[in-house]
Design an enzyme around this catalytic site. Structure first.
Site, PDB file in Angstrom:
ATOM      1  N   SER A  64      37.854  30.930  32.441  1.00  0.00           N
ATOM      2  CA  SER A  64      38.027  29.540  31.998  1.00  0.00           C
ATOM      3  C   SER A  64      37.918  29.435  30.478  1.00  0.00           C
ATOM      4  CB  SER A  64      36.958  28.650  32.625  1.00  0.00           C
ATOM      5  OG  SER A  64      36.990  28.728  34.028  1.00  0.00           O
TER       6      SER A  64
HETATM    7  N1  SAH Z   1      33.791  31.517  36.568  1.00  0.00           N
HETATM    8  C1  SAH Z   1      34.909  32.411  36.327  1.00  0.00           C
HETATM    9  C2  SAH Z   1      36.227  31.721  36.549  1.00  0.00           C
HETATM   10  C3  SAH Z   1      37.206  32.630  37.200  1.00  0.00           C
HETATM   11  S1  SAH Z   1      38.617  31.859  37.896  1.00  0.00           S
HETATM   12  C4  SAH Z   1      34.801  33.039  34.947  1.00  0.00           C
HETATM   13  O1  SAH Z   1      33.925  32.654  34.166  1.00  0.00           O
HETATM   14  O2  SAH Z   1      35.570  33.973  34.661  1.00  0.00           O
HETATM   15  C5  SAH Z   1      38.026  31.335  39.477  1.00  0.00           C
HETATM   16  C6  SAH Z   1      37.571  32.406  40.425  1.00  0.00           C
HETATM   17  O3  SAH Z   1      37.320  31.773  41.680  1.00  0.00           O
HETATM   18  C7  SAH Z   1      38.582  33.519  40.708  1.00  0.00           C
HETATM   19  O4  SAH Z   1      37.996  34.745  40.402  1.00  0.00           O
HETATM   20  C8  SAH Z   1      38.867  33.380  42.201  1.00  0.00           C
HETATM   21  O5  SAH Z   1      39.075  34.625  42.863  1.00  0.00           O
HETATM   22  C9  SAH Z   1      37.582  32.705  42.694  1.00  0.00           C
HETATM   23  N2  SAH Z   1      37.699  32.007  43.985  1.00  0.00           N
HETATM   24  C10 SAH Z   1      38.706  31.234  44.471  1.00  0.00           C
HETATM   25  N3  SAH Z   1      38.423  30.803  45.720  1.00  0.00           N
HETATM   26  C11 SAH Z   1      37.180  31.284  46.037  1.00  0.00           C
HETATM   27  C12 SAH Z   1      36.324  31.220  47.187  1.00  0.00           C
HETATM   28  N4  SAH Z   1      36.679  30.571  48.292  1.00  0.00           N
HETATM   29  N5  SAH Z   1      35.136  31.860  47.140  1.00  0.00           N
HETATM   30  C13 SAH Z   1      34.740  32.572  46.051  1.00  0.00           C
HETATM   31  N6  SAH Z   1      35.502  32.684  44.937  1.00  0.00           N
HETATM   32  C14 SAH Z   1      36.716  32.062  44.920  1.00  0.00           C
END
Ligand code: SAH
Length: 213
Positions: A64
């Site tokens: 993000s």
């Molecule tokens: N907090 C992260 C943001 C990554 S993008 C950072 O700081 O880099 C969002 C993430 O959510 C992705 O890695 C995706 O695989 C994960 N995601 C999506 N659906 C999910 C679910 N049901 N359970 C766990 N993770 C999930």
């Protein structure tokens, strides 16, 4: 893993930018100033790590924007020691920010590729979440509930009931809600049965998907 005075200088600028954009929680600003964001990115993006930008992190996912991380962290209104659940560990950057805020962090990732990569990085950088789970965030973590805060870092088509039930009374859920674009939404649990909702601006996230892979 190099973190030199140039990185530190750029980080101070990033913290300043977050302040200018309206972030005022000192614990959040200090955490932005501490976490070496460049080490959470692939080497090809490292030199841009302290710009307010999102980057690919593999498995079709993105880290993000720093402002989004700061904004969501501030909405949690967490105190040191609070128990917080993060859904969507991804690169681990948001988790590291929460750890620098001295929170007890539980975090879940559904993509095995990212789960493995980020586990290794946490070990190298000595970031220690209470639990880092490979699983489906739609379920939350019922065994560890209730939480003071839950932060969802992927775009949710709707608010999962399972997560609402895992908040303490007074607990806060920070979740971007919507299909293509998301409205940042804060839900505060006011009693066993009552929840108060506040909405903020528009953001863009990768989707909150069910199951794990
Ligand atoms: N907090 C992260 C943001 C990554 S993008 C950072 O700081 O880099 C969002 C993430 O959510 C992705 O890695 C995706 O695989 C994960 N995601 C999506 N659906 C999910 C679910 N049901 N359970 C766990 N993770 C999930």
């Amino acid at each position: 893993m190099k973190d030199d005075f140039i990185h530190k200088g750029k980080r101070r600028h990033l913290m300043q930018l977050m302040k200018e954009k309206g972030i005022c929680d000192n614990a959040v600003l200090e955490a932005i100033n501490k976490v070496p964001r460049h080490l959470f990115l692939d080497s090809s993006f490292m030199e841009h790590a302290y710009q307010n930008k999102a980057f690919p992190i593999g498995a079709d996912q993105t880290i993000s924007h720093p402002y989004t991380v700061a904004f969501q962290s501030e909405l949690l209104q967490a105190q040191a020691g609070d128990k917080v659940l993060e859904i969507g560990t991804g690169s681990g950057y948001q988790c590291a920010v929460l750890l620098e805020m001295k929170l007890q962090v539980y975090t879940i990732e559904r993509q095995n590729e990212l789960f493995k990569k980020t586990s290794t990085l946490f070990r190298k950088l000595r970031y220690r979440p209470r639990k880092f789970v490979f699983g489906d965030g739609y379920l939350g973590l019922p065994d560890e509930a209730p939480f003071d805060g839950i932060i969802v870092t992927c775009g949710a088509p709707e608010i999962p009931q399972s997560l609402l039930g895992q908040l303490k009374i007074g607990g806060r859920l920070v979740i971007p809600v919507g299909q293509d674009e998301q409205i940042m939404t804060l839900i505060v649990r006011e009693s066993e049965t009552d929840y108060r909702k506040t909405t903020y601006g528009e953001f863009r996230f990768v989707p909150f998907l069910g199951g794990k892979q």
